[in-house]
Design an enzyme around this catalytic site. Structure first.
Site, PDB file in Angstrom:
ATOM      1  N   HIS A   1       0.843  -1.188   0.000  1.00  0.00           N
ATOM      2  CA  HIS A   1       0.000   0.000   0.000  1.00  0.00           C
ATOM      3  C   HIS A   1       0.884   1.245   0.000  1.00  0.00           C
ATOM      4  O   HIS A   1       2.101   1.158   0.187  1.00  0.00           O
ATOM      5  CB  HIS A   1      -0.935   0.008   1.215  1.00  0.00           C
ATOM      6  CG  HIS A   1      -0.229  -0.039   2.530  1.00  0.00           C
ATOM      7  ND1 HIS A   1      -0.235  -1.161   3.339  1.00  0.00           N
ATOM      8  CD2 HIS A   1       0.519   0.869   3.173  1.00  0.00           C
ATOM      9  CE1 HIS A   1       0.473  -0.912   4.422  1.00  0.00           C
ATOM     10  NE2 HIS A   1       0.947   0.312   4.336  1.00  0.00           N
TER      11      HIS A   1
HETATM   12  P1  TYD Z   1      -1.631  -2.903   7.519  1.00  0.00           P
HETATM   13  O1  TYD Z   1      -1.122  -1.517   7.731  1.00  0.00           O
HETATM   14  O2  TYD Z   1      -2.321  -3.189   6.228  1.00  0.00           O
HETATM   15  O3  TYD Z   1      -0.427  -3.939   7.701  1.00  0.00           O
HETATM   16  P2  TYD Z   1       0.911  -4.175   6.857  1.00  0.00           P
HETATM   17  O4  TYD Z   1       1.195  -2.921   6.097  1.00  0.00           O
HETATM   18  O5  TYD Z   1       1.947  -4.468   7.865  1.00  0.00           O
HETATM   19  O6  TYD Z   1       0.702  -5.340   5.974  1.00  0.00           O
HETATM   20  O7  TYD Z   1      -2.557  -3.273   8.734  1.00  0.00           O
HETATM   21  C1  TYD Z   1      -3.041  -4.589   8.921  1.00  0.00           C
HETATM   22  C2  TYD Z   1      -4.312  -4.499   9.741  1.00  0.00           C
HETATM   23  O8  TYD Z   1      -4.043  -3.936  11.026  1.00  0.00           O
HETATM   24  C3  TYD Z   1      -5.393  -3.642   9.091  1.00  0.00           C
HETATM   25  O9  TYD Z   1      -6.639  -4.308   9.278  1.00  0.00           O
HETATM   26  C4  TYD Z   1      -5.397  -2.376   9.899  1.00  0.00           C
HETATM   27  C5  TYD Z   1      -4.851  -2.794  11.242  1.00  0.00           C
HETATM   28  N1  TYD Z   1      -4.049  -1.739  11.882  1.00  0.00           N
HETATM   29  C6  TYD Z   1      -4.587  -0.981  12.910  1.00  0.00           C
HETATM   30  O10 TYD Z   1      -5.738  -1.194  13.346  1.00  0.00           O
HETATM   31  N2  TYD Z   1      -3.836   0.002  13.486  1.00  0.00           N
HETATM   32  C7  TYD Z   1      -2.580   0.280  13.052  1.00  0.00           C
HETATM   33  O11 TYD Z   1      -1.910   1.200  13.585  1.00  0.00           O
HETATM   34  C8  TYD Z   1      -2.022  -0.495  11.962  1.00  0.00           C
HETATM   35  C9  TYD Z   1      -0.651  -0.255  11.438  1.00  0.00           C
HETATM   36  C10 TYD Z   1      -2.809  -1.492  11.420  1.00  0.00           C
END
Ligand code: TYD
Length: 140
Positions: A56
């Protein structure tokens, strides 16, 4: 607000290391060691081998990523240029600007990725579809 950010704005920063025979300390202060105010800290751990995280971009959030333990690769993509950065030391941080697509991969066993973020969590700040990311950067 759209920004023109490139993978070349995403740089490795050497972090302070307080060396001690009994172990080292790295302490980070907003706007001194990191080019933004820290609003949130989160960390990735227990990442199964072969997993790819990220996938992302953020519209506004800037981040500094640190391999607190182990190693992993960060693929950066600004829609024109790509680069891959390997993080494998707790005293190096990768600064990632807003508007840059990132994927985290090749996690070593036991790796821990600390993320210092400039924004509170907001799903509205995410661009999770690569096609949407391409449109977003071309609109600016
Ligand atoms: P995401 O940022 O997509 O993870 P990565 O980039 O590491 O693959 O987040 C994964 C899940 O966690 C998504 O459902 C949102 C949640 N999340 C939160 O609730 N709070 C946060 O601060 C973060 C980073 C993620």
């Amino acid at each position: 607000m759209k920004k023109e950010n490139s993978v070349y704005d995403c740089v490795i920063r050497e972090l302070p290391k307080i060396h001690n025979r009994a172990g080292n300390i790295t302490a980070l202060t907003s706007n001194i060691h990191i080019p933004f105010g820290i609003e949130r800290v989160y960390y990735l751990y227990d990442v199964p081998g072969g997993s790819v995280r990220g996938g992302h971009a953020h519209k506004e959030m800037e981040a500094l990523l640190v391999a607190a333990s182990g190693s992993f690769d960060v693929l950066l993509d600004d829609g024109v240029n790509k680069k891959i950065v390997n993080l494998n030391r707790p005293y190096y941080g990768l600064y990632i600007t807003s508007g840059v697509w990132r994927e985290l991969l090749n996690f070593s066993s036991g790796a821990i990725c600390i993320v210092l973020a400039s924004r509170k969590y907001s799903e509205e700040d995410y661009i999770r579809e690569y096609s949407e990311f391409k449109s977003y950067i071309h609109e600016s």
